[in-house]
Design a protein around this motif. Structure first.
Motif, PDB file in Angstrom:
ATOM      1  N   TRP A 185      43.439  43.455  34.925  1.00 16.92           N
ATOM      2  CA  TRP A 185      42.879  42.558  34.385  1.00 16.92           C
ATOM      3  C   TRP A 185      43.200  41.117  35.450  1.00 16.92           C
ATOM      4  CZ3 TRP A 185      38.732  40.257  34.331  1.00 16.92           C
ATOM      5  CH2 TRP A 185      37.833  39.015  33.425  1.00 16.92           C
TER       6      TRP A 185
ATOM      7  N   VAL B 184      41.846  38.600  38.196  1.00 21.27           N
ATOM      8  CA  VAL B 184      42.270  37.222  37.189  1.00 21.27           C
ATOM      9  C   VAL B 184      42.528  36.278  39.067  1.00 21.27           C
ATOM     10  CG1 VAL B 184      42.093  34.922  36.536  1.00 21.27           C
ATOM     11  CG2 VAL B 184      41.322  37.418  35.777  1.00 21.27           C
TER      12      VAL B 184
ATOM     13  N   LEU C 138      40.592  36.203  42.138  1.00 22.58           N
ATOM     14  CA  LEU C 138      39.621  35.293  42.164  1.00 22.58           C
ATOM     15  C   LEU C 138      40.157  33.882  42.042  1.00 22.58           C
ATOM     16  CD1 LEU C 138      37.172  37.401  39.355  1.00 22.58           C
ATOM     17  CD2 LEU C 138      37.048  37.335  42.211  1.00 22.58           C
TER      18      LEU C 138
ATOM     19  N   GLU D  36      41.182  33.075  45.601  1.00 23.42           N
ATOM     20  CA  GLU D  36      39.518  32.962  46.645  1.00 23.42           C
ATOM     21  C   GLU D  36      38.912  31.546  46.426  1.00 23.42           C
ATOM     22  OE1 GLU D  36      35.465  34.242  46.978  1.00 23.42           O
ATOM     23  OE2 GLU D  36      36.660  35.689  45.702  1.00 23.42           O
ATOM     24  N   LYS D  37      38.895  31.211  45.144  1.00 21.10           N
ATOM     25  CA  LYS D  37      38.392  29.956  45.030  1.00 21.10           C
ATOM     26  C   LYS D  37      38.777  28.420  44.903  1.00 21.10           C
ATOM     27  CE  LYS D  37      36.679  27.379  40.440  1.00 21.10           C
ATOM     28  NZ  LYS D  37      34.896  27.163  40.950  1.00 21.10           N
TER      29      LYS D  37
ATOM     30  N   ASN E 285      37.959  39.126  49.082  1.00 22.01           N
ATOM     31  CA  ASN E 285      39.285  39.797  48.656  1.00 22.01           C
ATOM     32  C   ASN E 285      39.157  40.967  48.560  1.00 22.01           C
ATOM     33  OD1 ASN E 285      40.905  38.686  47.232  1.00 22.01           O
ATOM     34  ND2 ASN E 285      39.094  37.362  45.461  1.00 22.01           N
TER      35      ASN E 285
ATOM     36  N   ARG F 176      34.829  44.672  39.842  1.00 18.60           N
ATOM     37  CA  ARG F 176      33.901  43.753  39.817  1.00 18.60           C
ATOM     38  C   ARG F 176      33.774  42.986  37.860  1.00 18.60           C
ATOM     39  NH1 ARG F 176      28.543  44.014  43.077  1.00 18.60           N
ATOM     40  NH2 ARG F 176      27.972  41.783  42.108  1.00 18.60           N
ATOM     41  N   VAL F 177      33.749  41.850  38.245  1.00 17.30           N
ATOM     42  CA  VAL F 177      33.062  41.386  37.017  1.00 17.30           C
ATOM     43  C   VAL F 177      32.409  41.856  35.484  1.00 17.30           C
ATOM     44  CG1 VAL F 177      34.087  39.621  34.651  1.00 17.30           C
ATOM     45  CG2 VAL F 177      34.556  40.249  37.313  1.00 17.30           C
TER      46      VAL F 177
ATOM     47  N   ASP G 224      28.867  35.297  39.733  1.00 18.12           N
ATOM     48  CA  ASP G 224      29.261  34.328  40.088  1.00 18.12           C
ATOM     49  C   ASP G 224      30.758  34.671  39.889  1.00 18.12           C
ATOM     50  OD1 ASP G 224      27.881  31.958  39.064  1.00 18.12           O
ATOM     51  OD2 ASP G 224      28.341  32.074  37.021  1.00 18.12           O
ATOM     52  N   PHE G 225      31.577  35.864  39.581  1.00 13.85           N
ATOM     53  CA  PHE G 225      32.320  36.315  40.514  1.00 13.85           C
ATOM     54  C   PHE G 225      32.592  37.622  41.771  1.00 13.85           C
ATOM     55  CE2 PHE G 225      33.175  35.267  36.590  1.00 13.85           C
ATOM     56  CZ  PHE G 225      33.743  34.702  36.138  1.00 13.85           C
ATOM     57  N   GLU G 226      33.083  37.027  42.549  1.00 10.05           N
ATOM     58  CA  GLU G 226      32.814  37.975  44.028  1.00 10.05           C
ATOM     59  C   GLU G 226      33.376  39.100  43.957  1.00 10.05           C
ATOM     60  OE1 GLU G 226      30.547  37.568  46.652  1.00 10.05           O
ATOM     61  OE2 GLU G 226      30.054  35.846  46.073  1.00 10.05           O
TER      62      GLU G 226
END
Length: 224
Positions: free
Chosen positions: A133, A137, A140, A143-144, A157, A172-173, A189-191
């Protein structure tokens, strides 16, 4: 024949290895240090000598080699957002040294596409030996953060694992509240983070020759 400088360097390394014996306690470390001492005493500098060394944490080597053999790499770590603290007097204390450190970023300037690649020396054959995890995270969030530098860019990513054939396609989330064993609901919302595998021997060969892996670079930059 070794010159004076090379002899001095050998003596320095030999002394350092001997002193290190007192600081290491495991049999494996002591055995390795003794082999290094033996090499420096007898074999170093001979054209016919053979020296084999092992790395305890090959992950760093894997990351370094991939960073060298891939094309279109850019270093944006110094531009990514960094944390700051505010003290009780309202002063902003910057903490740039605690900022984000991406493994590899690829950039296709013509299409304004980025790929954030995390080099993972994992088997990644199932969820038990895949990135956890914290790794997901982190990617992700990279990326943001990259979006703050170029809001119009396309960002992908990826995890890059050693191997010829891989079992995992993407990470995936998943919503545990809305999903069932038969129906899986992913949080959009999470790519996704896409999984790629590449032959480690091919990476090593290209790295040693100073060549670039164009096909792998194009694959990582390709839209999914």
């Amino acid at each position: 024949m070794l010159n004076a400088l090379e002899c001095g360097i050998r003596r320095h390394h030999l002394k350092a290895r001997c002193l290190s014996l007192d600081a290491y306690y495991s049999d494996r470390d002591i055995r390795l240090l003794k082999l290094l001492i033996q090499y420096l005493q007898a074999d170093s500098g001979k054209e016919s000598s053979t020296f084999i060394a092992g790395l305890e944490k090959f992950h760093f080597c894997w990351e370094h080699m991939l960073g060298k053999v891939l094309k279109c790499t850019v270093n944006l770590n110094s531009k990514l957002p960094a944390p700051a603290y505010i003290d009780i007097d309202g002063r902003v204390l910057t903490a740039n040294k605690k900022g984000m450190r991406t493994d590899i970023i690829l950039h296709d300037e013509h299409k304004n596409k980025y790929t954030i690649a995390d080099a993972k020396y994992y088997a990644a054959s199932n969820v038990g030996n895949a990135p956890g995890w914290g790794d997901i995270v982190k990617q992700l969030f990279y990326e943001k953060a990259l979006k703050t530098l170029d809001a119009d860019a396309s960002i992908k990513n990826v995890f890059v694992f050693p191997g010829i054939d891989g079992n995992l396609k993407e990470a995936r989330v998943r919503s545990r509240q809305k999903s069932t064993d038969e129906s899986h609901i992913f949080i959009n919302d999470f790519e996704p983070i896409y999984c790629y595998y590449t032959d480690p021997m091919l990476v090593i060969k290209n790295y040693l020759k100073g060549d670039k892996m164009t096909e792998l670079t194009n694959e990582l930059l390709r839209s999914v």
